[in-house]
Design a protein around this motif. Structure first.
Motif, PDB file in Angstrom:
ATOM      1  N   TYR A  73     -33.840  -2.440 -50.511  1.00 36.43           N
ATOM      2  CA  TYR A  73     -34.493  -1.670 -49.454  1.00 36.43           C
ATOM      3  C   TYR A  73     -35.972  -2.044 -49.444  1.00 36.43           C
ATOM      4  CZ  TYR A  73     -36.693   2.295 -47.082  1.00 36.43           C
ATOM      5  OH  TYR A  73     -37.451   3.064 -46.243  1.00 36.43           O
ATOM      6  N   ALA A  79     -30.182  -1.453 -52.628  1.00 30.81           N
ATOM      7  CA  ALA A  79     -29.651  -0.734 -51.470  1.00 30.81           C
ATOM      8  C   ALA A  79     -28.133  -0.755 -51.419  1.00 30.81           C
ATOM      9  CB  ALA A  79     -30.197  -1.344 -50.176  1.00 30.81           C
ATOM     10  N   VAL A  98     -23.736  -0.945 -47.897  1.00 28.71           N
ATOM     11  CA  VAL A  98     -24.991  -0.210 -48.066  1.00 28.71           C
ATOM     12  C   VAL A  98     -24.685   1.184 -48.601  1.00 28.71           C
ATOM     13  CG1 VAL A  98     -27.119   0.519 -46.951  1.00 28.71           C
ATOM     14  CG2 VAL A  98     -25.936  -1.529 -46.129  1.00 28.71           C
ATOM     15  N   SER A 103     -31.737   3.135 -46.716  1.00 30.07           N
ATOM     16  CA  SER A 103     -31.330   1.803 -46.248  1.00 30.07           C
ATOM     17  C   SER A 103     -30.329   1.904 -45.106  1.00 30.07           C
ATOM     18  CB  SER A 103     -30.720   1.007 -47.406  1.00 30.07           C
ATOM     19  OG  SER A 103     -31.644   0.867 -48.460  1.00 30.07           O
ATOM     20  N   CYS A 106     -31.836   1.715 -41.672  1.00 30.29           N
ATOM     21  CA  CYS A 106     -32.588   0.524 -41.275  1.00 30.29           C
ATOM     22  C   CYS A 106     -31.911  -0.194 -40.108  1.00 30.29           C
ATOM     23  CB  CYS A 106     -32.739  -0.427 -42.452  1.00 30.29           C
ATOM     24  SG  CYS A 106     -33.842   0.200 -43.731  1.00 30.29           S
ATOM     25  N   THR A 142     -32.874  -8.072 -47.705  1.00 29.25           N
ATOM     26  CA  THR A 142     -33.438  -6.732 -47.685  1.00 29.25           C
ATOM     27  C   THR A 142     -33.162  -6.059 -46.351  1.00 29.25           C
ATOM     28  OG1 THR A 142     -35.417  -5.487 -48.340  1.00 29.25           O
ATOM     29  CG2 THR A 142     -35.726  -7.241 -46.738  1.00 29.25           C
TER      30      THR A 142
END
Length: 245
Positions: A73, A79, A98, A103, A106, A142
């Motif tokens: 993350y 994450a 995930v 996260s 995102c 990421t």
């Protein structure tokens, strides 16, 4: 950052000063709604377009991927895990599981890579100049809401289904079973080697005895009793043979 990456950054900054172009800013995106449970995210972590840092990864620039690429993350805490990563003509495609709550909100992917080779492209064009990465090692993937590449969007996300969970359990069970079978084969091969018994010593003792008497000494023929482990190995071998037939 490696020496090759530092040189690339310096050359891009020199071109930016030449054309009086200010560094691009990464505009944060609105986070996705919070969700419960584990989720699967898919998308292009490094699409073949120029990012805000005027860098583009060539479609097949990646060296062989490591088996344990971390999923983080914002380049920080873990994450989840990377399920699959592959290089395509459109860019680096990622499928990830995930688990981290922030996260899961995102909207974009990003990458961290070790750069081994690059080329400057369109250096006479103040609008289009960039560095094309031709060789790199993928170090991490990421999840973020402030992407360096706005095109690296999460294209698909869904809750981890029971089928995916079952597949993961089965996959781990197969790996474990393969290890057990390999160990049994090694043990079986070791046990199939004829042990040094007392028969040889007994034969030599017979030859050393005086031949005056009619007494004959024979080696014992009583079979060795099977252990429980040997019985298990024989059963596995028999099952394997029936499967081949």
């Amino acid at each position: 950052m490696t020496g090759e990456a530092i040189r690339m950054r310096l050359e891009l900054k020199r071109l930016a000063r030449k054309y009086r172009i200010a560094p691009a800013q990464c505009s944060p995106t609105a986070p996705l709604p919070p969700v419960d449970g584990d989720w699967v995210f898919e998308g292009f972590a490094a699409p073949t377009v120029i990012d805000h840092e005027r860098t583009k990864f060539a479609p097949h620039c990646w060296l062989p991927f490591k088996s344990d690429i971390p999923l983080l993350y914002r380049h920080g805490r873990p994450a989840g895990e990377v399920l699959k990563v592959r290089a395509t003509d459109e860019g680096l495609h990622v499928r990830a599981l995930v688990r981290d709550n922030e996260s899961k909100r995102c909207t974009h992917f990003s990458v961290a890579a070790t750069i081994h080779g690059y080329q400057l492209r369109d250096i006479d064009d103040g609008e289009r100049f960039h560095a094309l990465v031709t060789c790199a090692t993928l170090d991490e993937i990421t999840l973020t809401n402030a992407p360096a590449n706005p095109a690296a969007m999460v294209l698909h996300r869904c809750r981890q289904s029971a089928a995916v969970e079952f597949y993961d359990i089965v996959k781990r069970g197969i790996v474990c079973a393969q290890g057990v079978v390999a160990a049994l084969r090694v043990i079986n091969a070791a046990q199939s080697v004829p042990p040094q018994t007392a028969v040889g010593l007994l034969k030599r003792s017979v030859r050393d005895l005086p031949r005056s008497g009619p007494t004959q000494i024979k080696a014992p023929t009583r079979p060795r009793p099977k252990t429980e482990f040997r019985t298990l190995v024989d059963a596995i071998n028999a099952t394997s043979g029936d499967a081949h037939d």
